[in-house]
Each structure stands twice: as structure tokens, then as C-alpha cells.
Write an enzyme that holds these catalytic residues in place. Structure first.
Site, PDB file in Angstrom:
ATOM      1  N   CYS A   7      10.174  -0.473  15.092  1.00 55.83           N
ATOM      2  CA  CYS A   7      10.979  -1.558  14.509  1.00 55.83           C
ATOM      3  C   CYS A   7      11.610  -1.232  13.161  1.00 55.83           C
ATOM      4  O   CYS A   7      12.834  -1.260  13.025  1.00 55.83           O
ATOM      5  CB  CYS A   7      10.120  -2.815  14.378  1.00 55.83           C
ATOM      6  SG  CYS A   7       9.599  -3.515  15.959  1.00 55.83           S
ATOM      7  N   ASN A  33       0.840  -1.198   0.000  1.00 49.24           N
ATOM      8  CA  ASN A  33       0.000   0.000   0.000  1.00 49.24           C
ATOM      9  C   ASN A  33       0.874   1.246   0.000  1.00 49.24           C
ATOM     10  O   ASN A  33       1.539   1.561   0.984  1.00 49.24           O
ATOM     11  CB  ASN A  33      -0.923   0.017   1.216  1.00 49.24           C
ATOM     12  CG  ASN A  33      -1.981  -1.065   1.149  1.00 49.24           C
ATOM     13  OD1 ASN A  33      -2.321  -1.537   0.061  1.00 49.24           O
ATOM     14  ND2 ASN A  33      -2.498  -1.470   2.288  1.00 49.24           N
TER      15      ASN A  33
END
EC number: 1.1.1.22
Length: 426
Positions: free
Chosen positions: A265, A256
């Protein structure tokens, strides 16, 4: 067979890991230095938002789940799991100070104890950390040999907002181990979960985590680069990525296009892998590009708003979404941050709204206005920037009539289908 587990670190990973292991029937002690977190966990009140966590804490706190600032439980445990932070150093490498400190404390707690014990690292660490730092620190401070100590590396693959589901229904469980006995203890710990177990070396397990996160980040930056090209050509990038993603060799996840990736992270882990590669004489050109594209992407929102509105000084700009993703209050590396910074620099009157993350963002930007509702944030706004894919934002329609007309609505996440909405990549 239930085990006694000590979790070192009551942050996001440690708390979710501890809560889920308690839910599976184990006795869990979370060792944490923050007294507020300790008190909250022992009362069954989650100090962070995570879907399903509150129910698990209420069920297990005080019976199978406990929190303390003492390492005393380690001596009575079967397994100690290190879940402390590995924040980035200025050069992008991982700061292993907390890892070393945890290993030292575990070793001291195991001194004069002959019971077999497995020390497991779940924190994301560079390959070699468990073997070269954790193992010798524990052995040196405990005075014990390899016959009574085992070492494992067991990386986590938890998505914020969906971490409970990911823990209890994992795609795979990776166990790097120093010996077969340690591996068997970890396998027993996960025996009730239905997932393939990957058994490997300590260093390979550490590298798997970095590789997985860096690959996912690469897919996002690649999608954004294609999106930027499609934007110039007048092509719907979502049609393009849907067609490409149905190829089983590519897959449809993380394609997307939008404002880029954030969170605790991906940015940290890609930077750490770059630093690691360069420390051994390799220049990871692709990973450098992943970070470069991600850093530039949110600024394209500002290009769009300037194009549509002009000079931003004194203009009322609504920012919808402050968390780095939906279903969390985490703002770490949120793509809203560089956007708000630039809006402030250009003299815009910034008003923001997020269902969960406003308290956290207020610590970073105390001077902007925080709205009590979506209607309040949109009222009389010259422009609206949608930065987080909260489901409630996707249902907005008549609320945009509160903005100055015609409304300027710009999306960093594609969640609204209205003809007047323009996207960052579409």
C-alpha cells in the site's frame, strides 16, 4: 438483515472482506480467476497467511462463503464489491485495467435484470475512477439506468497481519455514494459494527484512502529523518519520538524510526498520489521527499555493516526477517530486498531466515541460502542484520554467541535490547 454479496477479486483485500462479511451472517461469493485460490477457499484453506482467517474460512466455506470464476452470482446479489489490484504503472500512476474489466463483467452480468444493485469499489483508486470509469462501464454493459443501479466507494483500511481485527473493529467506515439509496444499502451492510460512518462523495472517499496512507508514510519518513540526525548527534531517537508523540496533536503511532516502509500500500499509494498531483499541475514536494527518504533508508544498513566489518566480499551476513512487517508472508517492497541486492552485488555470502516469508523471497533471490532456524542463520555469521520486527527475534540473546565474536548485530527495527546492538537510527 443479511445480504447477498459478490466480491470481485480473491486477493488479500477481497478474501478478508468476503470472509468477514460471511462471518457477519451474509452470503458471499468471491469471484476469482486463479483456480488454485478458488479451490483453496472452497476447502476452507486460506491461500495467504492472515491471523484468524483460517478459523473464519473453516466455519463459513461451503455454507455462507463460496468461490468461483463465474460472474453468475452478481445477478442474484444485492451488492458487488470490486477488490481487484491497481498495480503501479512505470510512471507511478495506478493501472486501472482490472477495475475497468471488473466493471465491464459486472455490467454484462446485470443485463436484463431489474433488481436494484449496488456496485461498490473497495480497491484503492484515484479520485474520479468510480464516477468516470466504473459507473459508465456498468451502465453501458448492463443497459440499465440509474434508478436500478447504485454506486459506492468504500475504501479499506486493513493492516496486513491484523486485517481481521481491523475489519471487525474499524476506526471508521467511509462510504462515498452516488445516491441515498446506495448509501443506505452499504450502511446496512456494516450495521453490526461499532464505528462512526463517514458519508461523503465518491471522489472524496477515494481521496481519503490516498490521504490516510500518504500521511502515515510521511510520519514514518519524518521519523527516519529525525532518526538519522539523532544518530549523528548520539541521541536516542526513541526517547525523542516518545516525548514528541505524547503531544495529542502528533500522536505516538508510526513514529518508530528504522529501515522504512514497504508492503502493498504505502509505496504504491504515495507514488500514485504524486502522479495524480502532477497530472493536474501540482508538484507535491513533501510526497517526493517521503519516497526519497524511504528509498535511501535501507542502504544505511549497508553503511553500518561496512563500517563495522569492512569489505563484504566473502563475508557471511545473516539477514533476519524478509517480510515487509511481522505477522505476514508478504514481501512486497520489503526493505530487506534492496539490502540483499546490495549484499549480493558486493560479494557477500547471504544467509536468511524468516518464519513465514522464505518461500516468497526464494522466488526473488533463489541463489542465497535460506536457514531452517534462527540458530542456523546465526552460526559463524560475520554480521547479522535484523530487518523485520518478528516478536521471536526480540527474545534472542544466547543465540548470538554462535556468531563470530565479538558479534556485529545491526537493527533496522528496534526490538532487541543488548549493549552490542547498533541501530540504523540509534
Amino acid at each position: 438483515m443479511s445480504l447477498h454479496i459478490s466480491i470481485i477479486g480473491g486477493g488479500y483485500v477481497g478474501l478478508v472482506t468476503g470472509a468477514c462479511f460471511a462471518q457477519l451472517g451474509n452470503k458471499v461469493t468471491i469471484i476469482e480467476i486463479d483456480q488454485r485460490k478458488i479451490d483453496s477457499i472452497n476447502k476452507g484453506i486460506p491461500p495467504i497467511y492472515e491471523e484468524g482467517l483460517e478459523e473464519i474460512l473453516k466455519k463459513n466455506s461451503g455454507t455462507r462463503l463460496f468461490a468461483t470464476n463465474s460472474y453468475a452470482s452478481v445477478a442474484e446479489s444485492d451488492v458487488s464489491i470490486i477488490c481487484v489490484g491497481t498495480p503501479p504503472n512505470p510512471d507511478g500512476s495506478s493501472n486501472l485495467e482490472y477495475i475497468r474489466s471488473a466493471a465491464t463483467s459486472i455490467g454484462e452480468a446485470l443485463k436484463d435484470n431489474t433488481r436494484y444493485h449496488v456496485i461498490t469499489v473497495k480497491s484503492t483508486v484515484p479520485p474520479g475512477t468510480t464516477e468516470k470509469i466504473v459507473l459508465p462501464e456498468v451502465r453501458r454493459n448492463s443497459g440499465r439506468d440509474s434508478d436500478t443501479l447504485g454506486f459506492c466507494m468504500n475504501p479499506e483500511f486493513l493492516r496486513e497481519g491484523r486485517a481481521i481485527e481491523d475489519f471487525l473493529h474499524p476506526d471508521r467506515i467511509v462510504i462515498g455514494s452516488s445516491d441515498e439509496q446506495a448509501e443506505e444499502v452499504l450502511k446496512n451492510l456494516y450495521s453490526t459494527l461499532n464505528a462512526p460512518i463517514i458519508s461523503t462523495s465518491l471522489t472524496a472517499a477515494e481521496m481519503i484512502k490516498y490521504t490516510a496512507n500518504s500521511f502515515l508514510a510521511t510520519k514514518i519518513s519524518f521519523s527516519n529523518e529525525i532518526g538519522n540526525i539523532c544518530k549523528k548527534l548520539g541521541i536516542d531517537v526513541y526517547d525523542v519520538m516518545k516525548g514528541a508523540g505524547l503531544d495529542h496533536r502528533i500522536g505516538s503511532h508510526f513514529l518508530n524510526a528504522g529501515a522504512g516502509f514497504g508492503g502493498s500500500c504505502f509505496p504504491k499509494d504515495v507514488s500514485a498520489l504524486i502522479s495524480l498531483a502532477e497530472s493536474v499541475g501540482e508538484r507535491p514536494q513533501l510526497l517526493h521527499a517521503v519516497i526519497e527518504i524511504n528509498e535511501k533508508q535501507p542502504h544505511k544498513m549497508l553503511e553500518l555493516v561496512r563500517k563495522r566489518i569492512g569489505d563484504l566480499k566473502g563475508k557471511r551476513i545473516a539477514v533476519l526477517g524478509l517480510a515487509f512487517k511481522d505477522n505476514t508472508d508478504d514481501i512486497r517492497d520489503s526493505r530487506s530486498i534492496p539490502v540483499i541486492e546490495e549484499l549480493i552485488k558486493e560479494g557477500a555470502d547471504v544467509i536468511a531466515y524468516d518464519p513465514m516469508a522464505m518461500i516468497n523471497m526464494k522466488r526473488l533471490f533463489p541463489s542465497i541460502t535460506y536457514a531452517k532456524s534462527i540458530k542456523d542463520v546465526l552460526k559463524d555469521a560475520d554480521g547479522c542484520l535484523i530487518m523485520t520486527e518478528w516478536p521471536e527475534f526480540s527474545h534472542l540473546s544466547e543465540e548470538f554467541s554462535l556468531m563470530k565474536q565479538p558479534p556485529v548485530i545491526l537493527e533496522g527495527r528496534r526490538i532487541i535490547k543488548r549493549p552490542e546492538v547498533e541501530g540504523i537510527c540509534w
